[in-house]
Enzyme design. Structure first.
Site, PDB file in Angstrom:
ATOM      1  N   LYS A   1     -11.207   1.118  -1.357  1.00 49.66           N
ATOM      2  CA  LYS A   1     -10.144   0.280  -0.797  1.00 49.66           C
ATOM      3  C   LYS A   1     -10.630  -1.152  -0.542  1.00 49.66           C
ATOM      4  CE  LYS A   1      -7.012   3.431  -0.926  1.00 49.66           C
ATOM      5  NZ  LYS A   1      -5.881   3.307  -1.878  1.00 49.66           N
TER       6      LYS A   1
ATOM      7  N   TYR B   1     -14.329   6.423  -0.238  1.00 47.98           N
ATOM      8  CA  TYR B   1     -12.914   6.042  -0.141  1.00 47.98           C
ATOM      9  C   TYR B   1     -12.793   4.655   0.466  1.00 47.98           C
ATOM     10  CZ  TYR B   1      -7.990   6.198   1.290  1.00 47.98           C
ATOM     11  OH  TYR B   1      -6.654   5.909   1.484  1.00 47.98           O
TER      12      TYR B   1
END
Length: 322
Positions: free
Chosen positions: A206, A202
């Site tokens: 990003k 994750y």
């Protein structure tokens, strides 16, 4: 300020201001708007006068319920809110949605790319691990497909339009060990299940989308396009991990969703100084971690070379913003 100190400041000391910008006559699209940050951002912008808000979601029934909830709390006309289907795990769905936007909407002033995935389970979707497909490839595809519509709106109505990506402070702590892969093998390495670090995935997604925001700003200066592309961070914890410890952590540490959503609204109302910038807590902030210095410039270039190839394979010509 260290990452931990900054986190404490954001969560317990600083509170983003209540939005006051006007969205009168504006058409707004928010992905992942059926709950959480997306839902609350839609509610804010309806209150601030938006003429049309489109909730772009995979689960249409859930989005319809969200639209009714917004209408009940704001007393807006039912015509203000529309629900359109969009599945960010499908390139075909992204393209169908984008084509619909271009043909059915007279204008698009604001696009908030809020839909995202946080999981520790390795799953392949389309030609990538699902987190990369959803958070990076599909988000980037939307940005390039809809940039001409945003530019057209800016020209026709003598305004500036926004494409705002919802990022995360966690990009700063991304290890991204896959970046040590040979030239041209970044995505192949990310897609290798035997090497995948899903605890970092994750964060990596990003980080990569931060590079995309910077790259689009380079390709399309605000002076020529009038389309502001930026990245916000709402200061929430992502919520797919659902266990007792996670629920306690969210309750103790995460900002209320309504407060976090204020950063999204700020991101789509701030001026051209935010083009290509990171705007956490309603304040333009230099990026950190692997985006810094010559290392960051080189890594951004490597990511862009491979990402562009992927996007062009999906829709030839899509990355041309001239």
């Amino acid at each position: 300020m260290s990452f931990f100190a900054a986190f404490i400041y954001r969560q317990f000391i600083h509170e983003p201001p209540v939005p006051i910008a006007s969205f009168k006559d504006k058409t707004i699209i928010v992905t992942g708007a059926s709950s959480g940050l997306g839902l609350e951002a839609c509610r804010w912008m309806v209150r601030l006068g938006a003429s049309q808000v489109i909730l772009a979601c995979r689960n249409v029934d859930k989005a319809e319920a969200a639209a009714k909830d917004i209408q009940a709390t704001t007393l807006c006309s039912s015509d203000t809110l529309k629900v359109w289907h969009l599945d960010m795990s499908s390139y075909a769905s992204v393209q169908v949605f984008s084509d619909r936007v271009k043909t059915e909407l007279p204008r698009v002033d604001v696009f908030i790319a809020n839909a995202g995935l946080g999981t520790r389970t390795f799953r392949m979707t389309e030609d990538n691990e699902e987190t990369i497909t959803t958070n990076l490839i599909s988000t980037s595809l939307l940005a390039f497909l809809l940039h001409p519509k945003l530019r057209e709106t800016a020209t026709k109505y003598s305004t500036q339009t926004h494409f705002t990506v919802v990022g995360s402070e966690l990009y700063e702590v991304a290890k991204f060990k896959e970046s040590k892969a040979p030239a041209g093998q970044l995505f192949a390495t990310l897609n290798d299940k035997s090497k995948a670090n899903m605890f970092d995935r994750y964060n990596v997604s990003k980080l990569l989308v931060m590079f995309v925001v910077k790259q689009i700003a380079l390709l399309s200066p605000i002076s020529s396009s009038e389309v502001i592309v930026n990245c916000v961070a709402p200061g929430e914890l992502h919520r797919e991990i659902d266990n007792r410890a996670a629920r306690i952590a969210i309750k103790l540490l995460a900002r209320p969703t309504e407060v976090g959503a204020r950063t999204l609204v700020h991101g789509v109302s701030v001026g051209p100084e935010s083009h290509g910038q990171y705007v956490p807590d309603c304040k333009i902030t230099p990026t950190a971690g692997l985006t810094k210095g010559e290392v960051g410039v080189e890594l951004q270039g490597r990511v862009w070379v491979e990402l562009r190839q992927k996007l062009e394979a999906i829709r030839p010509g899509v990355t041309s913003l001239s």
